[in-house]
Design a protein around this motif. Structure first.
Motif, mmCIF file in Angstrom:
data_model
loop_
_atom_site.group_PDB
_atom_site.id
_atom_site.type_symbol
_atom_site.label_atom_id
_atom_site.label_comp_id
_atom_site.label_asym_id
_atom_site.label_seq_id
_atom_site.Cartn_x
_atom_site.Cartn_y
_atom_site.Cartn_z
ATOM 1 N N LEU A 145 7.205 11.004 5.782
ATOM 2 C CA LEU A 145 8.420 11.417 5.094
ATOM 3 C C LEU A 145 8.122 12.619 4.215
ATOM 4 O O LEU A 145 7.100 12.642 3.519
ATOM 5 C CB LEU A 145 8.967 10.286 4.220
ATOM 6 C CG LEU A 145 9.320 8.970 4.920
ATOM 7 C CD1 LEU A 145 9.659 7.906 3.885
ATOM 8 C CD2 LEU A 145 10.482 9.176 5.886
ATOM 9 N N ARG A 146 9.027 13.601 4.233
ATOM 10 C CA ARG A 146 8.808 14.783 3.414
ATOM 11 C C ARG A 146 10.126 15.302 2.834
ATOM 12 O O ARG A 146 11.181 15.184 3.453
ATOM 13 C CB ARG A 146 8.106 15.880 4.211
ATOM 14 C CG ARG A 146 8.818 16.283 5.481
ATOM 15 C CD ARG A 146 7.957 17.229 6.315
ATOM 16 N NE ARG A 146 7.916 18.565 5.737
ATOM 17 C CZ ARG A 146 7.200 19.576 6.257
ATOM 18 N NH1 ARG A 146 6.454 19.368 7.327
ATOM 19 N NH2 ARG A 146 7.227 20.766 5.702
ATOM 20 N N LEU A 171 14.217 7.984 0.452
ATOM 21 C CA LEU A 171 13.944 7.987 1.893
ATOM 22 C C LEU A 171 13.060 6.807 2.282
ATOM 23 O O LEU A 171 13.285 6.158 3.314
ATOM 24 C CB LEU A 171 13.279 9.303 2.293
ATOM 25 C CG LEU A 171 14.130 10.561 2.156
ATOM 26 C CD1 LEU A 171 13.300 11.800 2.458
ATOM 27 C CD2 LEU A 171 15.353 10.499 3.069
ATOM 28 N N TYR A 172 12.050 6.544 1.460
ATOM 29 C CA TYR A 172 11.176 5.403 1.737
ATOM 30 C C TYR A 172 11.974 4.098 1.734
ATOM 31 O O TYR A 172 11.794 3.247 2.627
ATOM 32 C CB TYR A 172 10.042 5.335 0.719
ATOM 33 C CG TYR A 172 9.152 4.136 0.924
ATOM 34 C CD1 TYR A 172 8.130 4.167 1.866
ATOM 35 C CD2 TYR A 172 9.342 2.959 0.190
ATOM 36 C CE1 TYR A 172 7.315 3.064 2.074
ATOM 37 C CE2 TYR A 172 8.535 1.860 0.390
ATOM 38 C CZ TYR A 172 7.523 1.920 1.333
ATOM 39 O OH TYR A 172 6.731 0.814 1.538
ATOM 40 N N ASP A 173 12.837 3.934 0.765
ATOM 41 C CA ASP A 173 13.655 2.718 0.702
ATOM 42 C C ASP A 173 14.515 2.566 1.949
ATOM 43 O O ASP A 173 14.746 1.450 2.440
ATOM 44 C CB ASP A 173 14.544 2.739 -0.544
ATOM 45 C CG ASP A 173 13.765 2.509 -1.825
ATOM 46 O OD1 ASP A 173 12.626 2.001 -1.755
ATOM 47 O OD2 ASP A 173 14.292 2.846 -2.903
ATOM 48 N N PHE A 183 0.812 -1.219 0.000
ATOM 49 C CA PHE A 183 0.000 0.000 0.000
ATOM 50 C C PHE A 183 0.848 1.272 0.000
ATOM 51 O O PHE A 183 0.650 2.153 -0.842
ATOM 52 C CB PHE A 183 -0.932 -0.021 1.223
ATOM 53 C CG PHE A 183 -1.767 1.209 1.394
ATOM 54 C CD1 PHE A 183 -2.826 1.472 0.541
ATOM 55 C CD2 PHE A 183 -1.511 2.101 2.429
ATOM 56 C CE1 PHE A 183 -3.619 2.610 0.699
ATOM 57 C CE2 PHE A 183 -2.295 3.235 2.612
ATOM 58 C CZ PHE A 183 -3.351 3.487 1.751
ATOM 59 N N SER A 184 1.788 1.389 0.922
ATOM 60 C CA SER A 184 2.559 2.632 1.019
ATOM 61 C C SER A 184 3.418 2.866 -0.229
ATOM 62 O O SER A 184 3.537 3.998 -0.712
ATOM 63 C CB SER A 184 3.432 2.636 2.276
ATOM 64 O OG SER A 184 4.268 1.499 2.319
ATOM 65 N N ARG A 185 3.998 1.819 -0.761
ATOM 66 C CA ARG A 185 4.800 1.984 -1.984
ATOM 67 C C ARG A 185 3.904 2.284 -3.186
ATOM 68 O O ARG A 185 4.299 3.022 -4.097
ATOM 69 C CB ARG A 185 5.652 0.746 -2.246
ATOM 70 C CG ARG A 185 6.679 0.949 -3.351
ATOM 71 C CD ARG A 185 7.571 -0.251 -3.554
ATOM 72 N NE ARG A 185 8.531 -0.437 -2.483
ATOM 73 C CZ ARG A 185 9.690 0.206 -2.408
ATOM 74 N NH1 ARG A 185 10.028 1.101 -3.315
ATOM 75 N NH2 ARG A 185 10.512 -0.041 -1.403
#
Length: 221
Positions: free
Chosen positions: A181-182, A196-198, A143-145
C-alpha cells in the motif's frame, strides 16, 4: 528526507518495511523486498536506487548483510550522500549513513529490525520509531499493523523536518501474497495509509484475498 523501518516477523518469516518522506512517491524509490531473501531501504540526500536490486541479488547469492552494505557503498563514490538499511531473511541487519546526509540523521540495528532516517526533525525520531513498533508487538498488535504504529510514532515525534507527504507499507512472506500500500501525495499520508490498511482488513476484501492462488496452493479460485 526519509524515515524507514524494516522488520522480520519470526513467527511467519514475513519481512515488512514502512517508510515516509516529505517528498513525492516514497514508495517508488525506497522499498525493495523479496520474500525469503531480504528487504532494503534506499534513501538519503541523493538516493542510490540501485542499491536495492543489486543488494537483493547479492543476498540471494549468499552474501551476508554486512558484506552487501560494504560492497555497495565501497563501490559508490557518492556514498557519503546515501543512506541504506538492510535486513536479511534471517533477521540480520546492516546499515550505512553517509556523513554528508543532512542532519538529523541516524540508524539503529537490532535483532530482526533496522530503522533509520535523514533530514529528521530531531534525534528522537528513529528511537521512537523503533520503540513504537516494539511496544505495539508487546501489546499484541499484529505484525503489519505494528509497522504502521512505528510509522505513526516517528511522525508524531517530528518525522521529516520538512513535513510528510508520502508513505508506504510493504510486507512479503514465503508462499504468501504481499501487502503493498502506498500514498504518493497527501496532506496526511500516515492517516491515509492507516485508512487503506483498514480497508484491506474488511470482510469483503479478505474474502477475495484468501481465495487467490499462492505458490503452495496455485489452483485456488
Amino acid at each position: 528526507m526519509t524515515y524507514s523501518l524494516i522488520a522480520k516477523d519470526p513467527q511467519t518469516n514475513a519481512l515488512g518495511l514502512v517508510t515516509a518522506t516529505g517528498n513525492l512517491a516514497v514508495g517508488g524509490f525506497v522499498p525493495h523486498l523479496r520474500a525469503g531473501v531480504g528487504a532494503i531501504a534506499t534513501q538519503g540526500f541523493s538516493t542510490n536506487y540501485w542499491y536495492g536490486g543489486n543488494g537483493l541479488k547479492q543476498l540471494e547469492n549468499g552474501e551476508n548483510a554486512d558484506s552487501v552494505v560494504k560492497n555497495l557503498t565501497d563501490a559508490d563514490k557518492g556514498r557519503d550522500y546515501r543512506q541504506m538499511l538492510l535486513l536479511d531473511a534471517k533477521g540480520n541487519g546492516a546499515a550505512w549513513t553517509g556523513h554528508a546526509n543532512t542532519a538529523h540523521h541516524a540508524h539503529i540495528i537490532a535483532p530482526n529490525l533496522v530503522a533509520g532516517g535523514n533530514i529528521l526533525a530531531n534525534d528522537e525520531v528513529i528511537p521512537t520509531m523503533k520503540s513504537g513498533f516494539e511496544q505495539a508487538l508487546k501489546n499484541g498488535v499484529p505484525f503489519s499493523r505494528a509497522l504502521l504504529c512505528a510509522l505513526k510514532a516517528a511522525f508524531e515525534a517530528g518525522g521529516d523536518k520538512r513535513g510528510t507527504s508520502s508513505a508506504v507499507i510493504k510486507v512479503v512472506a514465503p508462499n504468501a501474497l504481499p501487502l503493498d500500500l502506498r500514498v504518493d501525495d497527501h496532506p496526511q499520508p500516515i492517516t491515509e495509509l492507516h485508512r487503506l490498511y483498514d480497508m484491506t482488513q474488511q470482510s469483503d476484501y479478505q474474502s477475495f484475498f484468501v481465495r487467490l492462488p499462492t505458490p503452495d496452493h496455485p489452483h485456488q479460485h
